[in-house]
Each structure stands twice: as structure tokens, then as C-alpha cells.
Design a protein around this motif. Structure first.
Motif, PDB file in Angstrom:
ATOM      1  N   MET A  32       0.846  -1.184   0.000  1.00 43.71           N
ATOM      2  CA  MET A  32       0.000   0.000   0.000  1.00 43.71           C
ATOM      3  C   MET A  32       0.886   1.240   0.000  1.00 43.71           C
ATOM      4  N   VAL A  33       0.505   2.239  -0.790  1.00 41.85           N
ATOM      5  CA  VAL A  33       1.276   3.473  -0.937  1.00 41.85           C
ATOM      6  C   VAL A  33       0.331   4.650  -0.744  1.00 41.85           C
ATOM      7  N   THR A  34       0.791   5.660  -0.021  1.00 46.85           N
ATOM      8  CA  THR A  34      -0.039   6.838   0.203  1.00 46.85           C
ATOM      9  C   THR A  34       0.777   8.109   0.045  1.00 46.85           C
ATOM     10  N   LEU A  40      -2.480   6.023  -2.949  1.00 43.25           N
ATOM     11  CA  LEU A  40      -1.982   5.961  -4.321  1.00 43.25           C
ATOM     12  C   LEU A  40      -2.027   4.556  -4.895  1.00 43.25           C
ATOM     13  N   TYR A  41      -1.916   3.551  -4.026  1.00 40.60           N
ATOM     14  CA  TYR A  41      -1.910   2.167  -4.506  1.00 40.60           C
ATOM     15  C   TYR A  41      -2.290   1.231  -3.373  1.00 40.60           C
ATOM     16  N   PRO A 243      -2.676  -4.168   7.140  1.00 39.93           N
ATOM     17  CA  PRO A 243      -1.870  -3.114   6.513  1.00 39.93           C
ATOM     18  C   PRO A 243      -2.658  -1.819   6.320  1.00 39.93           C
ATOM     19  N   LYS A 244      -3.947  -1.953   6.053  1.00 39.26           N
ATOM     20  CA  LYS A 244      -4.795  -0.763   5.878  1.00 39.26           C
ATOM     21  C   LYS A 244      -4.785   0.097   7.136  1.00 39.26           C
ATOM     22  N   SER A 245      -4.848  -0.557   8.288  1.00 35.92           N
ATOM     23  CA  SER A 245      -4.776   0.181   9.537  1.00 35.92           C
ATOM     24  C   SER A 245      -3.392   0.755   9.762  1.00 35.92           C
ATOM     25  N   PHE A 355       4.796   4.097   2.488  1.00 42.11           N
ATOM     26  CA  PHE A 355       4.285   2.820   1.973  1.00 42.11           C
ATOM     27  C   PHE A 355       4.578   1.687   2.951  1.00 42.11           C
ATOM     28  N   VAL A 356       3.789   0.622   2.826  1.00 39.53           N
ATOM     29  CA  VAL A 356       3.984  -0.594   3.618  1.00 39.53           C
ATOM     30  C   VAL A 356       4.082  -1.779   2.663  1.00 39.53           C
TER      31      VAL A 356
END
Length: 386
Positions: A32-34, A40-41, A243-245, A355-356
Motif C-alpha cells: 500500500m502506498v499513500t 496511491l496504490y 496493513p490498511k490500519s 508505503f507498507v
């Protein structure tokens, strides 16, 4: 800011390739990218369960329930309290007054001496307090298991990873009067709208943990239905969530402590997290530590070249700080760390992204996750569009 369609396709393909053989590649992967403003992803692939014969594809929310570290949260929790970082940490964790220091062995018997050097709160945060590995771990570990482990070094003399985070948890509990789970929920998770992260998540055995075998070319050893009823919450491990959290936490740091009008830290506190804290001797010890476990690019670097020419890493109040740009495009001053089950996060304040990259494999850092990380990070930076 956004990611180009070609970058998205490259990341999708890298994730799919990484889990194509979940018994030898990765069992599952989530990326996940923000930016400061938006996601963003988000992509994932893999399996929630890995029986010996066959496997059931996992929906994203199932695959996302991954084992995490609690290190970063312990530091953030500490920063929400009005503590003097230069204060004697035993004011908040009195058992620190009685901790011994290991100086050697007489045969099989450890030689322990009294510690006469003050251990500050900051030295626990920066891993310069003298604590080392082993960490207090396992389902039967208790507060006593933490407090009976001796110091491995004179406080302040070097950098070494170890039980410092567990001591930080005791400081948080002592200063706040709350148990760690309760404090995390009230001051970090609830303000950020996080309801999928806890030390006490029910049904945590729905995700099977994969363990690297010996030899590593054999299929993963799958720990089916593992239940982890820890006796207490630790500052170094045991937190579970999605991962969202977790992305909400790193995005909050990227945004200076406030995200979507929800504040967990003051902007000036977040700035302090990105200031290097180690002296030359301490940094040299960290440089050796992060050679193979810091990022996929440094890991591949020639040892002689790294020792002679690399600036290495620094340590802030939040984790490792990169001291040079990486080939991927990640900038100097980026903050990063990771979790026991090969769960990684990065905050790049210069590029203004975070990102994670998460999976569920122990022990920490099999080659498969570094291979995925290298491909993904390169695609992220190459594909950023203003």
C-alpha cells in the motif's frame, strides 16, 4: 500526486509473481502506498491458509490480517505523554533501578554487576540504553521476563537492538496508569479510526504463519491455527492488524501528526522524530546492523564498499533514518522500520509518500521479501506523477 498506470501494472505483476508458489515464494503479500492527501496504490495476492495440499486464495481483507511489530506504536504512545526524554526512565519503570549488567561468564555462570549509569527515556528509544538481545518473547513471557534480562553494554556506550521497546511499554504504562492495549486504543488507534489492530484480536489463528525451513530451499513450514494468548502486551511485538490500519499510522507521521483532521502528535514532535540522535560510535554499530536488514539495496551492496564508503544509517526517535539517497529514488532522511513477521514500512518526507510492504514469514527477512521490496520500491518512485 498519483502513480502511473505502468507503475501500477509493474507492482501488480511483482506481487503476483512473489506468491505464484506460496510454499517457496511468499505465502501472501500486501503493498500500500499513500501521499499526504490520498491512497496511491493498494494491492495484494496470496493465501490466508496454506495446508500441505492445495491452498485457498484469500480475499484482501483476509490476507491483510498480518502479524505486526508494536515497536513504532510504543514510541508514538510515549510521545503523546508529557515526558522529559532526558529523565531517568526508572521514574516511570521503577524496575530499571534494579537491572544488572552482564560483564562476562565464570564458566557457565554469568557475572552480573550493578548498573550505576542513568538510563534515560531517550536512550531506550534510540537503543543506546545498554539492553540487547535476547528480547522478552513467547506466549509465556511476563513483565518479570523483561526486567530480569541484564544489560549487555554500559548505557550510552553503543547501539544495540534488544529489550528497549519492552521497557518503553513499561514506561508508557507507568506514566499513564493504563495498560498498553488501552493506551494504544485511546490515544493512537481510536483517534485515527483504526478498529482492525490490537493485541487482542479474536480469530487471530485464521492466518497461518509460514516459517522458513532448513534448508531454505524446502517448502515453508506452516504453523496452522497458531493462537498467541500473550500474558501481557509488549512494546516490541505481539500487535496484530491489517496493513490498511497500519498505513494510517505512517500516513499520520507523514502528515506531521494529523491526518483527516485527526491529531495524534504535535507537528514539532514529529519533526523531532526525523533528527539523528547517535554519536559516531553508536552509529558505527547501527551501520553494521542495517547492512543486511535495512533495505534491499544496502543488502546487495559489496561489504568492503559499504564499510569504506557508505554513510550508513542514523536513528531518530521513530526508527532508522537513511543518510543517503537510495537507487530506487528514496531520499535521504527517510524513516523506516519493520516487524517480526517481515512487515516493512517507509516514510519519505522529501518525496511526501509513505508505503507498507507486508507478508507473514518468520524468521525475519527471508530473501523472497527483499526481492519483492526491491521491485516494488523502484516502481513506486519511477511511477510517481505530480
Amino acid at each position: 500526486m498519483k502513480l502511473s498506470s505502468s507503475a501500477v501494472a509493474e507492482i501488480d505483476a511483482a506481487i503476483a509473481e512473489s506468491v505464484a508458489d506460496p510454499h517457496h515464494g511468499l505465502p501472501r503479500a500486501v503493498v500500500m502506498v499513500t501521499s499526504k492527501d490520498e491512497l496511491l496504490y493498494s494491492g495484494s495476492a496470496g493465501y490466508a491458509q496454506l495446508p500441505e495440499h492445495g491452498a485457498s486464495p484469500a480475499a484482501f481483507e483476509s490476507a491483510a490480517k498480518v502479524s505486526e511489530d508494536s515497536v513504532f506504536e510504543a514510541r508514538l504512545a510515549l510521545f503523546t505523554l508529557p515526558l522529559d526524554l532526558q529523565a531517568d526512565a526508572s521514574l516511570y519503570a521503577p524496575a530499571l533501578k534494579d537491572v544488572k549488567r552482564l560483564t562476562g561468564y565464570n564458566g557457565d555462570e554469568p557475572i552480573l554487576v550493578d548498573n550505576d549509569v542513568v538510563i534515560t527515556v531517550e536512550s531506550l528509544i534510540t537503543h543506546t540504553a545498554g539492553n540487547g538481545i535476547p528480547t522478552a518473547s513467547g506466549v509465556d513471557a511476563s513483565t518479570e521476563a523483561i526486567t530480569k534480562i541484564p544489560l549487555m553494554n554500559i548505557p550510552g556506550s553503543t547501539w544495540e537492538y534488544g529489550t528497549n521497546n519492552d521497557w518503553l511499554a513499561l514506561c508508557v504504562e507507568g506514566a499513564s496508569g493504563q495498560k498498553l492495549e488501552s493506551y494504544f486504543q485511546e490515544h493512537i488507534f481510536a483517534p485515527l479510526g483504526m478498529d482492525e489492530i490490537s493485541f487482542e484480536i479474536l480469530g487471530r489463528n485464521k492466518i497461518n504463519m509460514a516459517r522458513v525451513p532448513s534448508p531454505a530451499t524446502d517448502p515453508f513450514i506452516v504453523e496452522k491455527g497458531v493462537n498467541w494468548p500473550f500474558k501481557r502486551a509488549f512494546g516490541g511485538h505481539g500487535l496484530l492488524g491489517s496493513p490498511k490500519s497500519y498505513l494510517k499510522i505512517v500516513r499520520a507521521v507523514l502528515c506531521g501528526g494529523t491526518v483527516d483532521e485527526r491529531q495524534i502528535l504535535k507537528p514539532e514532535t514529529v519533526k523531532e522524530m526525523f533528527i539523528p540522535r547517535l554519536n559516531a560510535i553508536q552509529q558505527a554499530a547501527l551501520k553494521k546492523f542495517t547492512k543486511d536488514g535495512g533495505d534491499p539495496y544496502t543488502r546487495k551492496r559489496d561489504v568492503a564498499d559499504y564499510e569504506a564508503n557508505a554513510k550508513g544509517s542514523q536513528w531518530g526517535l521513530g526508527g532508522v533514518l537513511s543518510q543517503e539517497d537510495l537507487p530506487s529514488g528514496r531520499k535521504t532522511g527517510s524513516l523506516s522500520w519493520s516487524g517480526m513477521a517481515s512487515t516493512f514500512w517507509v516514510v519519505d518526507p522529501v518525496t511526501e509518500i509513505a508505503f507498507v510492504i507486508f507478508t507473514n514469514v518468520v524468521p525475519y527477512g527471508p530473501q523472497q521479501i527483499w526481492d519483492l521490496w526491491e521491485k516494488v520500491e523502484a516502481s513506486i518512485y519511477k511511477g510517481l506523477e505530480k
